[in-house]
Design a protein around this motif. Structure first.
Motif, PDB file in Angstrom:
ATOM      1  N   LEU A  70       0.833  -1.200   0.000  1.00  0.00           N
ATOM      2  CA  LEU A  70       0.000   0.000   0.000  1.00  0.00           C
ATOM      3  C   LEU A  70       0.872   1.256   0.000  1.00  0.00           C
ATOM      4  CD1 LEU A  70      -2.981   1.042   0.227  1.00  0.00           C
ATOM      5  CD2 LEU A  70      -2.531   1.243   2.667  1.00  0.00           C
ATOM      6  N   ALA A  71       1.946   1.212   0.761  1.00  0.00           N
ATOM      7  CA  ALA A  71       2.871   2.354   0.792  1.00  0.00           C
ATOM      8  C   ALA A  71       3.355   2.669  -0.621  1.00  0.00           C
ATOM      9  CB  ALA A  71       4.044   2.046   1.710  1.00  0.00           C
ATOM     10  N   GLU A  72       3.734   1.639  -1.346  1.00  0.00           N
ATOM     11  CA  GLU A  72       4.198   1.825  -2.725  1.00  0.00           C
ATOM     12  C   GLU A  72       3.071   2.367  -3.601  1.00  0.00           C
ATOM     13  OE1 GLU A  72       6.177  -0.828  -6.345  1.00  0.00           O
ATOM     14  OE2 GLU A  72       6.028  -1.642  -4.314  1.00  0.00           O
ATOM     15  N   HIS A  73       1.870   1.844  -3.408  1.00  0.00           N
ATOM     16  CA  HIS A  73       0.706   2.289  -4.179  1.00  0.00           C
ATOM     17  C   HIS A  73       0.434   3.778  -3.953  1.00  0.00           C
ATOM     18  CE1 HIS A  73      -3.227   1.960  -6.154  1.00  0.00           C
ATOM     19  NE2 HIS A  73      -3.735   2.619  -5.129  1.00  0.00           N
TER      20      HIS A  73
ATOM     21  N   LEU B  72       9.365   3.836   2.225  1.00  0.00           N
ATOM     22  CA  LEU B  72       9.669   3.389   3.584  1.00  0.00           C
ATOM     23  C   LEU B  72      11.069   2.793   3.623  1.00  0.00           C
ATOM     24  CD1 LEU B  72       6.377   1.586   4.721  1.00  0.00           C
ATOM     25  CD2 LEU B  72       7.176   3.864   5.387  1.00  0.00           C
ATOM     26  N   SER B  73      11.919   3.339   4.494  1.00  0.00           N
ATOM     27  CA  SER B  73      13.215   2.708   4.713  1.00  0.00           C
ATOM     28  C   SER B  73      12.959   1.361   5.385  1.00  0.00           C
ATOM     29  CB  SER B  73      14.088   3.579   5.620  1.00  0.00           C
ATOM     30  OG  SER B  73      13.513   3.648   6.924  1.00  0.00           O
ATOM     31  N   GLU B  74      13.906   0.473   5.299  1.00  0.00           N
ATOM     32  CA  GLU B  74      13.712  -0.858   5.898  1.00  0.00           C
ATOM     33  C   GLU B  74      13.444  -0.766   7.405  1.00  0.00           C
ATOM     34  OE1 GLU B  74      13.267  -5.007   5.935  1.00  0.00           O
ATOM     35  OE2 GLU B  74      13.136  -3.456   4.395  1.00  0.00           O
ATOM     36  N   PRO B  75      14.218   0.025   8.170  1.00  0.00           N
ATOM     37  CA  PRO B  75      13.926   0.131   9.605  1.00  0.00           C
ATOM     38  C   PRO B  75      12.527   0.704   9.889  1.00  0.00           C
ATOM     39  CG  PRO B  75      16.119   0.952   9.135  1.00  0.00           C
ATOM     40  CD  PRO B  75      15.456   0.754   7.808  1.00  0.00           C
TER      41      PRO B  75
END
Length: 208
Positions: free
Chosen positions: A56-59, A64-67
C-alpha cells in the motif's frame, strides 16, 4: 423454507481492538514528511485495496526505509494481536447458528485485519471485506456481495430483504446503508442510546 440471514459488522460490533497503535496513520505521516499531501480518499484507498501495508505504501507513493517499514509493521502486528471478540458477539453467533440462521460479516477494513476477524469468527457462512470487494460501506456493492455469498438473493429482492437483517455500530453504514438496499439494518449503540444495545438483543430480535 426461506433461510434467515444475519449480517454483522466487524470492528465495534463483533470484535474490538484492545491496544491501538494506528499503523496506517503512521504510514500517512511518513508520506507527509516526504511532501505527500493527505487526500480525503486516503482512508477509502486503504480499505479498498487488496494490499499488504508495504504494498500500500508503494501504491500511495510513500517510501519506507527498511527500519521504518519494520517499525510500522511491528506496530500493525501488535494491534492485530490485541483484537478480541466481544463476549455478547460469541453468544449471539452461537444462538443464531443453533437456530439455522445464515451468518455473514460485512466490514470496511484494511487487508491485514481480515485474517484477525476470521480467526475469532471462523465459522461464518460468508465474509464481505471492503479490501476484497473493492467497495466500502455504504456502497451497495459490498452488501450485495455478502448476500450473493450466502445465497440470500433467491426469489424477489423484496422477499429476500424481509429475511435479511444487519447490525453494526455505524448508523450510516450498518443501518441506513443496509436499508437502502432492502436489508433490515439496525444501529448498535453499547452506551444504551439505541434500541439495540448488545448483540444478544439483536439475535433475539432476528429469532422472533
Amino acid at each position: 423454507m426461506t433461510t434467515k440471514t444475519a449480517i454483522l459488522d466487524a470492528f465495534g460490533t463483533v470484535v474490538r481492538i484492545g491496544s491501538r497503535t494506528n499503523p496506517y496513520r503512521h504510514l500517512l505521516r511518513e508520506g507527509i514528511k516526504q511532501g505527500r499531501r493527505p487526500h480525503s480518499r486516503d482512508a477509502h484507498v486503504i480499505m479498498t485495496q487488496n494490499l499488504e501495508l508495504h504494498e500500500l505504501a508503494e501504491h500511495l507513493g510513500i517510501r519506507l526505509s527498511e527500519p521504518r517499514r519494520v517499525e510500522i509493521e511491528s506496530a500493525l502486528q501488535a494491534e492485530l494481536n490485541s483484537i478480541e471478540a466481544y463476549p455478547d458477539a460469541i453468544e449471539a453467533v452461537a444462538m443464531l447458528r443453533e437456530r439455522g440462521v445464515a451468518l455473514g460479516i460485512c466490514s470496511n477494513l484494511a487487508k491485514p485485519y481480515g485474517a484477525a476477524v476470521k480467526r475469532l469468527f471462523p465459522s461464518m457462512d460468508a465474509y464481505a471485506f471492503s479490501f476484497e470487494v473493492g467497495a466500502a460501506k455504504p456502497d451497495p456493492r459490498i452488501y450485495q456481495a455478502l448476500l450473493e455469498m450466502v445465497d440470500a438473493t433467491r426469489g424477489s429482492s423484496a422477499g429476500a430483504a424481509s429475511e435479511v437483517w444487519m447490525v453494526g455500530d455505524s448508523a450510516r453504514c450498518d443501518r441506513d446503508g443496509a436499508r437502502a438496499v432492502g436489508i433490515e439494518g439496525h444501529y448498535l449503540d453499547r452506551s444504551g442510546a439505541s434500541s439495540i444495545q448488545d448483540l444478544v438483543q439483536f439475535a433475539d430480535f432476528v429469532l422472533e
